[in-house]
Design a protein around this motif. Structure first.
Motif, short mmCIF file in Angstrom:
data_model
loop_
_atom_site.label_atom_id
_atom_site.label_comp_id
_atom_site.label_asym_id
_atom_site.label_seq_id
_atom_site.Cartn_x
_atom_site.Cartn_y
_atom_site.Cartn_z
N GLN A 1 0.83 -1.21 0.00
CA GLN A 1 0.00 0.00 0.00
C GLN A 1 0.86 1.25 0.00
OE1 GLN A 1 -0.54 -2.68 1.79
NE2 GLN A 1 -2.67 -2.91 2.43
N LEU A 2 1.94 1.21 0.81
CA LEU A 2 2.82 2.37 0.93
C LEU A 2 3.48 2.67 -0.41
CD1 LEU A 2 3.34 4.04 3.44
CD2 LEU A 2 5.58 2.95 3.60
N ILE A 3 4.03 1.62 -1.02
CA ILE A 3 4.68 1.81 -2.32
C ILE A 3 3.68 2.34 -3.32
CG2 ILE A 3 5.80 0.61 -4.25
CD1 ILE A 3 6.88 -1.38 -2.21
N ALA A 4 2.46 1.74 -3.33
CA ALA A 4 1.43 2.16 -4.29
C ALA A 4 1.06 3.61 -4.06
CB ALA A 4 0.21 1.26 -4.17
N PRO B 1 -0.85 21.14 -26.73
CA PRO B 1 -2.10 21.03 -25.94
C PRO B 1 -2.63 19.61 -25.86
CG PRO B 1 -2.47 22.21 -28.00
CD PRO B 1 -0.99 22.11 -27.82
N VAL B 2 -2.47 18.83 -26.94
CA VAL B 2 -2.96 17.44 -26.89
C VAL B 2 -2.18 16.65 -25.85
CG1 VAL B 2 -3.24 15.33 -28.20
CG2 VAL B 2 -3.77 17.50 -29.25
N HIS B 3 -0.87 16.91 -25.78
CA HIS B 3 -0.07 16.26 -24.75
C HIS B 3 -0.57 16.66 -23.37
CE1 HIS B 3 3.62 15.50 -27.55
NE2 HIS B 3 2.51 14.95 -27.95
N SER B 4 -0.92 17.94 -23.22
CA SER B 4 -1.44 18.40 -21.93
C SER B 4 -2.64 17.58 -21.52
CB SER B 4 -1.86 19.87 -22.01
OG SER B 4 -0.74 20.69 -22.05
N VAL B 5 -3.57 17.38 -22.47
CA VAL B 5 -4.77 16.61 -22.14
C VAL B 5 -4.39 15.19 -21.74
CG1 VAL B 5 -6.97 15.78 -22.99
CG2 VAL B 5 -6.17 18.01 -23.65
N MET B 6 -3.41 14.62 -22.43
CA MET B 6 -3.00 13.25 -22.08
C MET B 6 -2.42 13.19 -20.68
SD MET B 6 -4.12 11.75 -24.52
CE MET B 6 -3.75 10.11 -23.97
N TRP B 7 -1.62 14.19 -20.32
CA TRP B 7 -1.08 14.23 -18.96
C TRP B 7 -2.21 14.38 -17.96
CZ3 TRP B 7 3.37 12.31 -18.09
CH2 TRP B 7 4.42 12.47 -18.98
N LEU B 8 -3.21 15.19 -18.32
CA LEU B 8 -4.36 15.38 -17.43
C LEU B 8 -5.06 14.04 -17.19
CD1 LEU B 8 -5.99 17.59 -16.01
CD2 LEU B 8 -7.47 17.65 -17.99
N ILE B 9 -5.20 13.25 -18.26
CA ILE B 9 -5.85 11.95 -18.12
C ILE B 9 -5.04 11.05 -17.19
CG2 ILE B 9 -6.44 9.86 -19.39
CD1 ILE B 9 -7.00 11.77 -21.77
N LEU B 10 -3.70 11.11 -17.35
CA LEU B 10 -2.85 10.30 -16.46
C LEU B 10 -3.06 10.73 -15.01
CD1 LEU B 10 -0.74 8.09 -16.65
CD2 LEU B 10 1.00 9.84 -16.58
N ALA B 11 -3.18 12.06 -14.81
CA ALA B 11 -3.39 12.56 -13.44
C ALA B 11 -4.72 12.04 -12.88
CB ALA B 11 -3.36 14.08 -13.43
N PHE B 12 -5.81 12.11 -13.69
CA PHE B 12 -7.11 11.60 -13.25
C PHE B 12 -7.00 10.14 -12.85
CE2 PHE B 12 -9.52 14.74 -16.11
CZ PHE B 12 -9.65 15.61 -15.05
N PHE B 13 -6.31 9.40 -13.69
CA PHE B 13 -6.21 7.96 -13.49
C PHE B 13 -5.53 7.64 -12.18
CE2 PHE B 13 -5.90 3.71 -15.21
CZ PHE B 13 -7.04 3.70 -15.98
N ASN B 14 -4.42 8.34 -11.93
CA ASN B 14 -3.70 8.04 -10.70
C ASN B 14 -4.44 8.58 -9.48
OD1 ASN B 14 -0.99 6.69 -11.29
ND2 ASN B 14 -1.26 8.17 -12.92
N ALA B 15 -5.19 9.66 -9.66
CA ALA B 15 -6.03 10.12 -8.55
C ALA B 15 -7.05 9.04 -8.21
CB ALA B 15 -6.73 11.41 -8.93
N ALA B 16 -7.58 8.37 -9.25
CA ALA B 16 -8.50 7.25 -9.01
C ALA B 16 -7.79 6.15 -8.23
CB ALA B 16 -9.04 6.71 -10.33
N LEU C 1 -5.42 6.60 -6.07
CA LEU C 1 -5.35 7.07 -4.68
C LEU C 1 -6.67 6.82 -3.96
CD1 LEU C 1 -3.35 10.40 -4.91
CD2 LEU C 1 -2.64 8.25 -3.92
N MET C 2 -7.79 7.09 -4.67
CA MET C 2 -9.11 6.85 -4.08
C MET C 2 -9.27 5.37 -3.72
SD MET C 2 -11.05 9.56 -4.08
CE MET C 2 -11.12 11.16 -4.79
N LEU C 3 -8.79 4.50 -4.63
CA LEU C 3 -8.88 3.06 -4.36
C LEU C 3 -8.13 2.71 -3.09
CD1 LEU C 3 -8.39 0.99 -7.62
CD2 LEU C 3 -10.36 1.11 -6.13
N LEU C 4 -6.94 3.31 -2.93
CA LEU C 4 -6.15 3.03 -1.73
C LEU C 4 -6.89 3.47 -0.48
CD1 LEU C 4 -2.48 3.86 -2.65
CD2 LEU C 4 -3.54 1.66 -2.29
N ALA D 1 -13.63 6.06 -7.01
CA ALA D 1 -12.53 5.87 -7.95
C ALA D 1 -13.06 5.53 -9.34
CB ALA D 1 -11.61 4.77 -7.46
N MET D 2 -14.03 4.59 -9.37
CA MET D 2 -14.58 4.18 -10.67
C MET D 2 -15.33 5.34 -11.31
SD MET D 2 -13.55 1.31 -11.33
CE MET D 2 -12.35 0.55 -10.29
#
Lengths: 349, 203
Positions: B3-6, B27-42, B44-47, B54-55
């Motif tokens: 959990q800690l590592i995750a 700008p398209v790269h920006s959106v892709m980074w934003l998606i990565l951020a959303f995903f990892n925030a999800a 964190l929610m799972l943790l 998260a879903m």
């Protein structure tokens, strides 16, 4: 599986890790094999309906055709167009392929035989399948070419439109099953039809949803008659136009893995998953394993998919949008009211 | 341990990709980074044990909102060099907003750690034997039912507003009537005639 590894003398963390990796491989590798064979089956069915022979040269009955194709594609040169956005161009097929594999984590193959038995399984599938559009949109944009871009725009609009009604259909199923967990949903179908049939599909309230879900899953996987994203008469090969070699093969594999996934979802959500079709023990001394029933149902739905592909002409884009927004969306919305009203009357009053 | 590592993995990627949203030139790269951020925030929610949130985060933000962002950014072909030209001019304003936000965060954290507010006591702790969805559902449809319905009405108003703003009636547009097309039978449209030689036929 974790317990087995613990009994072999590993400590709990390691056993969990090894068991998870083993589970992933146990799903992903047979899936790849299944995709290869299903491509062959698709071509054979299509050929049979068109009164052709289909692949029949490589191996007995042409069984090894997909592997020959895979080898050919593997040995080809990867061409990246000069104007393309290199990073995104290469990532796009990887996204399509990975996402197609990820959703299988929550599919139950038998009672308890599921990699991740999470209680938001259905939402997980919705979340993962909503990611599928990125592979297509990115490949279309990164190719820096007209036709792939048109295709990407079409794909994005098409997938979002049909995901809405798929979401509402899933709500209907969840209301009946009282759970988001796929295993629970299957168990709720035990003896659902008059205590005899193990399927939601035989419920008169849910049958229309099953039909809409089948059609929407055709649209969601961009199969014929909704394959406007790769309509070869208008868009060359759609978003895959600029792709070659393995990056093309990844799209191909991902697409068929998605088709298999949608066939599986049809089987799991409406037709009883790994349960036998009838709730009667016809052979008391022998139980046919649930996984056989599930595979039989998956193959049946896959046959419907290729049957439709071989017989139905392609939709026009405005017809596709009309079907999604003006027919499926209102019907599935009304059906949620009907189902929840019926359940309030019968189950919760 | 896992959990800690995750947690640190997700947290680092969220922060790094959020920074990349701003720093990416394309700008398209920006959106892709934003998606990565959303995903990892999800992630964190799972943790945190909030798998439903998260879903929903992935379905709503990654599956719908970010697709629309991507759509718009791809279609509009925004010249970001032009947008960046005003960077120095708007720097003081941006810095002011950033300072206010950071100060508020620090105040909030200070108040939280001082312990006088005791927010946790206001809502009864949820029973742990129920699933996430049930807990949220029970709170939303009993205690917060009016707020929930108010939120629904606000969304409805927003939806109607969007439709009213974008809907325009254009005259002289030829539209299809699908049902009348489907109801058309061969005998309505075709006629079998047997004209004599040299007589021609009227249409």
């Amino acid at each position: 599986m974790t317990e087995t590894f613990i009994s072999w003398g590993m400590d709990a963390d390691w056993a969990w890790g090894v068991a998870t990796v083993a589970g992933i491989l146990l799903i992903a590798l047979p899936l790849m094999l299944a995709v290869a064979m299903i491509i062959y089956a698709d071509r054979k069915i299509w050929a049979a309906i068109a009164l052709r022979r289909g692949p029949n040269v490589v191996g007995p009955f042409g069984l090894l055709q997909s592997f020959a194709d895979g080898l050919k594609v593997f040995l080809q040169e990867t061409i990246i167009p000069t104007g393309a956005n290199r990073g995104l161009f290469l990532i796009a097929p990887i996204i399509t392929f990975t996402v197609a594999l990820m959703a299988w984590a929550v599919i139950p193959f038998n009672s308890g035989a599921v990699l991740a038995d999470i209680n938001v399984g259905l939402l997980y599938i919705l979340a993962i399948s909503s990611l599928g559009v990125y592979g297509v949109v990115l490949s279309g944009w990164a190719s820096n070419s007209k036709y792939p871009f048109f295709s990407a725009m079409r794909a994005a609009a098409q997938m979002i439109s049909y995901e809405v009604s798929i979401g509402f259909i899933l709500v209907g199923v969840v209301l009946y099953a009282d759970s988001f967990n796929l295993n629970e949903i299957i168990k709720a179908q035990q003896g659902h039809g008059l205590g005899i049939v193990n399927a939601f599909g035989f419920n008169l309230l849910l049958f229309p949803l099953a039909v809409i879900f089948l059609i929407a899953s055709l649209a969601e996987t961009a199969r014929a008659p909704f394959d406007l994203t790769e309509a070869e008469s208008e868009l060359v090969a759609g978003y895959q136009t600029e792709y070659s070699s393995m990056s093309f093969a990844l799209f191909w594999l991902g697409e068929y893995a998605n088709v298999l996934l949608m066939a599986t979802l049809n089987a799991v959500l409406f037709w009883g998953g790994w349960l036998p079709p009838l709730n009667i023990d016809l052979i008391p001394w022998f139980d046919i394993p649930g996984i056989i029933w599930l595979f039989a149902k998956i193959l049946f739905f896959f046959f419907i998919f290729s049957w439709v592909k071989a017989t139905v002409p392609r939709y026009r884009y405005d017809q596709l949008m009309r079907l999604g927004w003006k027919i499926f969306l209102p019907i599935s919305l009304i059906w949620i009211f009907l189902i929840s009203g019926w359940l309030m009357l019968t189950r919760y009053s | 341990m896992i959990q800690l590592i995750a947690f640190y993995l997700f947290a680092t990627i969220v922060i790094a990709s959020a920074a990349m949203v701003i720093f990416a030139r394309n700008p398209v790269h920006s959106v892709m980074w934003l998606i990565l951020a959303f995903f990892n925030a999800a992630g964190l929610m799972l943790l945190a044990g909030a798998e439903f949130i998260a879903m929903l985060l992935v379905i709503v933000y990654v599956g719908a909102v970010a697709v629309l962002f991507l759509f718009v950014v791809m279609m509009l072909n925004i010249d970001f060099a032009e947008l960046r030209a005003g960077f120095v001019r708007y720097l003081p304003l941006g810095a002011l907003v950033a300072i206010i936000l950071v100060a508020e965060l620090i105040f909030a954290l200070g108040a939280w750690s001082a312990g006088g507010i005791d927010l946790a006591a206001r809502v009864a702790p949820a029973a742990t034997d129920k699933s996430n969805i049930q807990q949220i559902g029970e709170l939303l449809y009993t205690r917060y039912i009016f707020l929930f319905e108010a939120a629904g009405i606000i969304l409805l108003v927003a939806m109607i507003g969007a439709i009213v703003l974008t809907h325009r009636q254009r005259g002289g547009v030829r539209t299809q009537n699908i049902s009348s097309q489907n109801q058309r039978r061969p005998q309505d449209a075709t006629r079998l005639v047997d004209p004599g030689v040299g007589q021609g036929m009227e249409l």
